[in-house]
Design a protein around this motif. Structure first.
Motif, PDB file in Angstrom:
ATOM      1  N   LYS A  12      27.358   6.705  22.917  1.00 51.30           N
ATOM      2  CA  LYS A  12      26.802   7.771  23.723  1.00 51.30           C
ATOM      3  C   LYS A  12      28.153   8.981  22.930  1.00 51.30           C
ATOM      4  O   LYS A  12      29.416   8.611  22.758  1.00 51.30           O
ATOM      5  N   ASN A  14      30.065  13.060  23.905  1.00 46.50           N
ATOM      6  CA  ASN A  14      29.847  13.695  25.095  1.00 46.50           C
ATOM      7  C   ASN A  14      28.478  13.364  26.335  1.00 46.50           C
ATOM      8  O   ASN A  14      28.282  14.596  26.520  1.00 46.50           O
ATOM      9  N   GLY A  15      28.354  12.155  26.776  1.00 48.94           N
ATOM     10  CA  GLY A  15      27.702  12.203  27.445  1.00 48.94           C
ATOM     11  C   GLY A  15      26.630  12.175  27.325  1.00 48.94           C
ATOM     12  O   GLY A  15      25.777  11.697  27.975  1.00 48.94           O
ATOM     13  N   LYS A  16      25.736  12.162  26.085  1.00 46.63           N
ATOM     14  CA  LYS A  16      24.695  12.149  25.102  1.00 46.63           C
ATOM     15  C   LYS A  16      24.380  11.480  24.166  1.00 46.63           C
ATOM     16  O   LYS A  16      25.263  10.842  23.901  1.00 46.63           O
ATOM     17  N   TYR A  17      23.156  10.498  24.137  1.00 46.90           N
ATOM     18  CA  TYR A  17      22.885   9.822  22.959  1.00 46.90           C
ATOM     19  C   TYR A  17      22.684  10.691  21.925  1.00 46.90           C
ATOM     20  O   TYR A  17      22.123  11.319  21.669  1.00 46.90           O
ATOM     21  N   GLU A  20      17.153   7.927  20.246  1.00 48.85           N
ATOM     22  CA  GLU A  20      17.218   7.747  21.502  1.00 48.85           C
ATOM     23  C   GLU A  20      17.448   6.210  22.197  1.00 48.85           C
ATOM     24  O   GLU A  20      17.442   5.198  21.291  1.00 48.85           O
ATOM     25  N   GLY A  81      20.131   6.301  32.327  1.00 48.12           N
ATOM     26  CA  GLY A  81      20.976   7.127  32.361  1.00 48.12           C
ATOM     27  C   GLY A  81      22.014   6.788  33.270  1.00 48.12           C
ATOM     28  O   GLY A  81      22.761   7.730  33.955  1.00 48.12           O
TER      29      GLY A  81
END
Length: 92
Positions: A12, A14-17, A20, A81
């Protein structure tokens, strides 16, 4: 399989992947396929390796593999999530 949540959570940014989440299990399958092919070739020779590619057993195992991959995809979509530790706890 137990490493999937750890690897996914560590990637991750910044909190995002940046990819996919299904990429991790997919790449694990590719590595397993290549390793299994190499081991079969080294231990059984070319004749044993060719036996892997017979159409009838290939169809049966392909269907089983498809069902497992669909399960992995749905699992990661539903739990994607969560953090790695929470995912690990819920996967047990």
């Amino acid at each position: 399989r137990a490493l999937h949540p750890l690897i996914i959570s560590k990637t991750k940014v910044n909190g995002k992947y940046p990819h996919e989440p299904i990429t991790v299990p997919l790449m694990e399958c590719v590595v397993t396929l290549v390793a299994a092919q190499a081991i079969t070739l080294m231990q059984g020779g070319i004749q044993q390796w060719k036996a892997i590619w017979e159409p009838k057993p290939m169809l049966v195992f392909s269907m089983i593999g498809f069902v497992y991959s669909l399960g992995d995809y749905l699992e990661l979509k539903s739990l994607g999530g969560l953090s790695g530790p929470m995912y690990q706890v819920l996967s047990q």
